[in-house]
Design a protein around this motif. Structure first.
Motif, PDB file in Angstrom:
ATOM      1  N   THR A  52      10.635   0.393   6.543  1.00  0.00           N
ATOM      2  CA  THR A  52       9.938  -0.413   6.151  1.00  0.00           C
ATOM      3  C   THR A  52      10.192  -2.529   6.198  1.00  0.00           C
ATOM      4  O   THR A  52       9.248  -3.116   6.516  1.00  0.00           O
ATOM      5  CB  THR A  52      10.505  -0.202   4.704  1.00  0.00           C
ATOM      6  OG1 THR A  52      10.172   1.275   3.883  1.00  0.00           O
ATOM      7  CG2 THR A  52      10.059  -1.026   3.866  1.00  0.00           C
ATOM      8  N   ASP A 173       3.283   2.178   5.592  1.00  0.00           N
ATOM      9  CA  ASP A 173       4.623   2.182   5.077  1.00  0.00           C
ATOM     10  C   ASP A 173       4.618   4.289   4.157  1.00  0.00           C
ATOM     11  O   ASP A 173       4.333   3.855   3.034  1.00  0.00           O
ATOM     12  CB  ASP A 173       5.422   1.306   4.018  1.00  0.00           C
ATOM     13  CG  ASP A 173       6.331   1.894   4.610  1.00  0.00           C
ATOM     14  OD1 ASP A 173       7.109   3.187   5.373  1.00  0.00           O
ATOM     15  OD2 ASP A 173       7.477   1.108   3.636  1.00  0.00           O
ATOM     16  N   GLU A 174       4.950   4.796   5.101  1.00  0.00           N
ATOM     17  CA  GLU A 174       4.950   6.506   4.434  1.00  0.00           C
ATOM     18  C   GLU A 174       3.687   6.350   3.820  1.00  0.00           C
ATOM     19  O   GLU A 174       3.212   7.158   2.347  1.00  0.00           O
ATOM     20  CB  GLU A 174       6.269   6.192   3.574  1.00  0.00           C
ATOM     21  CG  GLU A 174       7.278   5.800   4.877  1.00  0.00           C
ATOM     22  CD  GLU A 174       8.122   6.519   3.516  1.00  0.00           C
ATOM     23  OE1 GLU A 174       8.549   7.875   3.289  1.00  0.00           O
ATOM     24  OE2 GLU A 174       9.688   6.925   4.241  1.00  0.00           O
TER      25      GLU A 174
HETATM   26 MG   LIG Z   1      11.084   1.920   3.506  1.00  0.00          MG
END
Ligand SMILES: [Mg+2]
Ligand SMILES: Nc1ncnc2c1ncn2[C@@H]1O[C@H](COP(=O)(O)OP(=O)(O)OP(=O)(O)O)[C@@H](O)[C@H]1O
Lengths: 232, 806
Positions: A52, A173-174
């Motif tokens: 991240t 992000d995911e």
């Molecule tokens: Mg993360």
């Protein structure tokens, strides 16, 4: 503009250190990475390894503590907050794990939001919004509020918001982290389609099935790249 | 849980509050201030509007007066004559009893220094009529309503100061206006009739020789017989008046008796002002409560983690909410004593600004008023914590529903906050505009040249001398002796006498005739009359417009002369040259014709801003009567207050028995004459300022709350490319926009308010006051922007990386 194959992102010796209560966390250490125009890169690694953080720096949400970052040929390492906001607005599309739609705004307004920060005319905004929502199959929910949508629908609207401004790169992000597998697959199919249409994408994911959709997989371990960087 | 709040809960709540000193302190301050203001105004409202008058069966009491209107247009309410009093008392079938009274000032001498005190002439049986009785002795009998009765009833204060509470005081006498009177009764402490304090009550004279003629000086009160209606009373009084018309047609034709419930007659004129203040205070408390509510909602957010923890550890939601209510109860308990003290302070301050107010701090010593205070703190305390309690309840529901969306707030939530803020602003703007106009009006009253220079003058009204055997010349000589002594006082430049006491709306009038200009049938010219000594215009620095002022030669035996003011020349002489015109007083057949020898500018000697109209000045040395008041005025280049004592002693050197009502600087008297407008301006200003403060704290709190609540949203917007500047502007606009809408509404509402205020001001509101409104608006916007900017700055420090956190 940039043409496929050119380097869109170049990181050289990037480092990020967080200082909290005298504890120093080295989230990224000497990361060098190149992402080419039109490339789809998957970033993976164990929890806390710095994925991240890396994506935040790529998205100019955060600044590195060391190293240099060139985006589309321009050194963006030392920009002011206002300049970084401009670059984010024009060059970067974000897809968050938590969708991050704004509850007080309708689907239409949410998608238009990044465009409003450019001072784009309302007509042009409308066109772009309609276009983007059509691409994610959400045109029928223009006036709905986020709370009235399912998680998968919310994430598709978020994808529309990310692409509406025609950014140079999509950062995710995911994106499937809060979705069940059916909805997750739908969103991944969307990203694959966008990539197919020429979008550059950097995506953090834990899921090896989705990572395989990318042109290239990058592994982070304890803030450093595990595989030789730039070996495309 | 059967008893949600127990002592232990209160103790726990108190401990919880102590951990948040900033929140607790602010909430406590708001609850205290709001409850103090509410209690003060409720105490006033209770005393004047709700509490029964302090008399036996007060609802049966009626004020009796007559309407002397000439045409049907304007009511001309007047006091009644001695004959009316006697007729009604003797023959009314609807009234069980009738009593008359007339306030007066008397000079008390002997057993101490000469003192002018408030007195009252009363008819026999008046005390009994209202249900009061003396603590010693008796009240007057009918056979004492004659000039020779020589009796008096005194106040408890006089009994204490002049007779050292001698139990045998009924065997003693008191010198009243140089006449020895037998004391027949002592009234209880703090007794007053109809809110008019007095130290001496004297029997009114109702002997046959006083029953003829047009003199109307008495107020009257009647007690209705049981079962009698207002209409029956009116018919009864009208019939009695009809018999008087037959006996004395000139005096009684056209006079209509009017009966008004006593409370209405005594307090009716205060009701409007009190209602306005009541509404203003309730609005203000409303604003305060809204703020505290916002504050407590923010507090609930701040306490979220603690609350969630408690819920997670198994606390029942009711438990969590009851803790909030307990916190409110603790706040209320803590606020009660300071709120009562604050209310007392407010009432004392109001009384200090306007000594005429009938309600003071003592109004708080009343059980219902204490109950209001308890109610006020309780309501404010609960209101304070209610939003937090509700927020906690929602928290519970939200956590049950799971973290469905990270989106923040709904439109409806935001809209209701905006409406509240807008309403606060509108109310405050109205209060501020009203306050500004009232203050400007006050300034205009004081700035306008009153026709005299008020600085450097000491004013000493003398108690009227009732020595009946004095001639015109005796009185003239007495005044000359007094002035000669005062003139000797070091520091006195000039001294003179005038008939006024410079008291608000206190005026003397006389019917007049103008030579060669017969009055139209049925109408009578009137002018104000002032008996003055020659130097008066020099002492007051009143400008002479034409002719001459009085001099030492204008005395009895010489040509009878008069000076008039500009209004007289303009309105009554209608353009004819004033000098040389001849006028006379029309109330006595033997009144001499006077030559007008001078014209002076108008003098506002009955209160700042009170335009008196035509005024006639006569020389006291030439013409005077026992009832023409004498007030000594002396000018000094120095401090007039320093002259008070020397002037008093100089007067006593000339006449040791002369009672002096007071010795005050003229400036103080002028200031006193604007006590009422000043009080109003200050109160409304105070409310406006508090409103402004509350609104600004409200803007500050809602902005801060918005920034805290919307942290994530702001982070998301920043991630999507909002520049720091646009985030700041968005936040500012978001919290100031409702204020600006409220501002618009306030300005619109201010128009009827200003129109309504016209009735309360002596100086009219003009279109040129519009810039005042504009100024209020600009100041408001600037302050609101600053109040919003302080917390809004934090919006730009929110890192966009929070958008990345799940
Ligand atoms: Mg993360
Ligand atoms: N703002 C911050 N302040 C201090 N430390 C931080 C901050 N942000 C991240 N870190 C630390 O940096 C390291 C990397 O965090 P990061 O969020 O990038 O991990 P991640 O790979 O995304 O993990 P996950 O898979 O759990 O999301 C962690 O040790 C984290 O605690």
């Amino acid at each position: 503009m940039t043409t496929p194959g050119d380097a869109l992102i170049t990181l050289e010796g990037l480092g990020k250190t967080f200082l909290t209560d005298e504890v120093e966390t080295r989230a990224l250490v000497d990361v060098s990475l190149t992402v080419a125009v039109g490339e789809f890169v998957a970033i993976s690694g164990p929890s806390g390894c710095g994925k991240t953080t890396l994506l935040s720096i790529l998205g100019l949400l955060d600044t590195p503590s060391a190293g240099r970052y060139r985006l589309a040929g321009e050194d963006v390492t030392g920009l002011t907050a206002t300049e970084r906001a401009r670059v984010r607005n024009r060059q970067i599309g974000f897809i968050f794990q938590a969708f991050n739609l704004i509850g007080e705004l309708t689907v239409e307004e949410n998608v238009a939001l990044p465009l409003t920060y450019r001072g784009m005319t309302v007509t042009e905004q409308r066109e772009r919004v309609a276009d983007a929502l059509a691409r994610v199959g959400m045109s029928h929910r223009l006036k709905h509020y986020p709370a009235q949508l399912s998680g998968g629908q919310q994430q598709r609207v978020a994808v529309a918001r990310a692409v509406a401004g025609k950014p140079a790169i999509l950062l995710a992000d995911e994106p499937t982290g809060n979705l069940d597998s059916a909805n997750g697959e739908q969103v991944m199919a969307l990203l694959a389609a966008l990539h197919g249409a020429g979008s550059t994408i950097c995506m953090v994911t834990h899921d090896p099935r989705y990572a395989r959709l990318a042109d290239r997989e990058v592994h982070l371990f304890d803030g450093a790249l595990a595989a030789p960087a730039g070996a495309a | 849980m059967t008893r949600p709040i127990r002592a232990a809960t209160l103790v726990h709540a108190a401990r919880m509050l102590r951990r948040r000193p900033a929140f607790a302190g602010f909430a406590l301050a708001l609850v205290t201030v709001g409850a103090a203001a509410a209690t003060a105004i409720l105490a006033v409202a209770h005393a004047t509007l709700l509490r029964p008058l302090p008399y036996r069966q007060p609802e049966a009491l009626h004020d009796l007066a007559v309407d002397l209107r000439q045409s049907a247009r304007v009511a001309q309410r007047s006091a009644i004559s001695a004959r009316e009093l006697v007729a009604w008392r003797g023959a009314s079938r609807t009234l069980a009893a009738v009593g008359g009274y007339a306030p007066t000032t008397v000079a008390v001498t002997g057993n101490g220094s000469a003192e002018a005190v408030a007195g009252m002439l009363v008819s026999a049986g008046l005390f009994e009529l209202v249900g009061a009785s003396p603590q010693l002795g008796r009240e007057f009998r009918r056979d004492e309503e004659v000039a020779t009765s020589a009796v008096a009833v005194i106040s408890e204060r006089l009994w204490a100061t002049r007779f050292a509470r001698d139990p045998a005081v009924l065997q003693r006498t008191l010198m009243v206006d140089n006449e020895a009177r037998q004391i027949v009764g002592v009234m209880p402490a703090r007794f007053s009739l109809f809110f008019q304090p007095a130290d001496v009550w004297l029997p009114m004279v109702l002997s046959a020789d006083r029953l003829r003629g047009p003199v109307r000086t008495f107020s009257a009160v009647g007690r209705l017989r049981p079962g009698v209606s207002a209409a029956q009373l009116a018919t009864d009084l009208a019939q009695l008046e009809a018999t008087l018309v037959q006996e004395e047609p000139d005096v009684y034709r056209g006079a209509t008796p009017v009966a008004t419930p006593l409370r209405e007659a005594l307090l009716g004129n205060q009701r409007a002002t009190i209602s306005i203040l009541l509404v203003a205070v309730l609005l203000l408390v409303g604003i305060g409560a809204m703020n505290v509510a916002g504050l407590s909602a923010a507090d609930a957010v701040a306490q979220q983690t603690t609350t969630m923890m408690r819920l997670a550890l198994g606390a029942h939601p009711v438990h969590v909410m009851s803790l909030r209510v307990a916190e409110g109860a603790v706040l209320a308990l803590l606020a009660l004593p300071p709120a009562l003290a604050g209310a007392a302070l407010l009432l004392a301050a109001a009384r200090a600004l306007n000594p005429g107010l009938i309600v003071g701090p003592e109004a708080l010593a009343d059980l219902p008023v204490i109950a209001y205070a308890v109610g006020a703190v309780a309501v404010m305390g609960v209101l304070t914590m209610l939003p937090a309690a509700l927020a906690d309840a929602r928290l519970e529901i939200a956590s049950l529903a799971g973290a469905a969306s990270k989106a923040t707030g709904t439109r409806r939530e935001r809209a209701s906050r905006d409406v509240i803020l807008g309403a606060q602003v509108a109310i405050t703007v109205v209060l501020l505009v009203a306050a500004t106009l009232l203050t400007r009006n006050l300034g205009a009253l004081l700035d306008r040249w009153p026709g005299f220079e008020q600085r450097g003058v000491v004013v000493a009204p003398l108690a009227p001398s009732r020595a009946a055997r004095e001639t015109v010349q005796d009185r003239a000589r007495r005044v000359e002796r007094i002035l000669a002594e005062v003139q000797q006082v070091p520091g006195v430049a000039h001294a003179a006498t005038i008939q006024t006491r410079f008291v608000l709306n206190e005026n003397m009038q006389s019917a007049i005739d103008i030579d060669g200009r017969p009055a139209e049938a049925g109408s009578q010219l009137t002018a104000n009359i002032r008996h003055v000594s020659p130097a008066i215009f020099a002492v007051l620095k009143t400008r002479l417009v034409a002719g001459r002022t009085f001099d030492e030669t204008d005395r009895e035996g010489a040509r009878v002369v008069a000076v008039v003011n500009e209004s007289f020349a303009r309105q009554l002489l209608a353009g004819a040259p004033p000098l040389g015109a001849r006028i006379r007083r029309a109330n006595r057949a033997d009144a001499p014709w006077m030559d007008i020898v001078g014209v002076v500018e108008d003098v506002a000697d009955a209160g700042a801003g009170v335009a008196l109209g035509p005024t006639l000045y006569v020389s006291y040395l030439q013409q005077n009567t026992p009832t023409a008041r004498v007030t000594v005025v002396a000018r000094t280049p120095g401090d007039p207050a320093a002259l008070a004592d020397p002037v008093r002693r100089a007067i006593w050197r000339a006449d040791p028995d002369q009672a002096i009502e007071s010795t005050l600087p003229l400036e103080a008297l002028v200031a006193r004459s604007v006590a009422e407008p000043r009080l109003r301006a200050m109160l409304v200003g105070l409310f406006g300022a508090s409103g402004l403060l509350l609104v600004l704290t409200g803007v500050h709190a809602t902005t801060q709350h918005a920034v805290v609540r919307r942290t994530r949203e702001i982070g998301i917007r920043s991630a999507l490319g909002a520049t720091p500047r646009s985030l700041l502007v968005d936040t500012l606009v978001g919290s100031v926009r409702p204020a600006i809408i409220g501002l618009g509404a306030g300005v619109v509402l201010a128009v009827p308010t200003v129109a309504g205020l016209q009735a309360y001001v002596r100086e009219p509101v003009r279109p040129s006051d519009a810039p005042v409104v504009l100024l209020v608006v600009i100041v408001f916007v600037v302050l609101a922007l600053i109040a919003a900017w302080l917390p809004a700055r934090h919006a730009i420090r929110i890192s966009p990386t929070i958008a990345m956190r799940a």
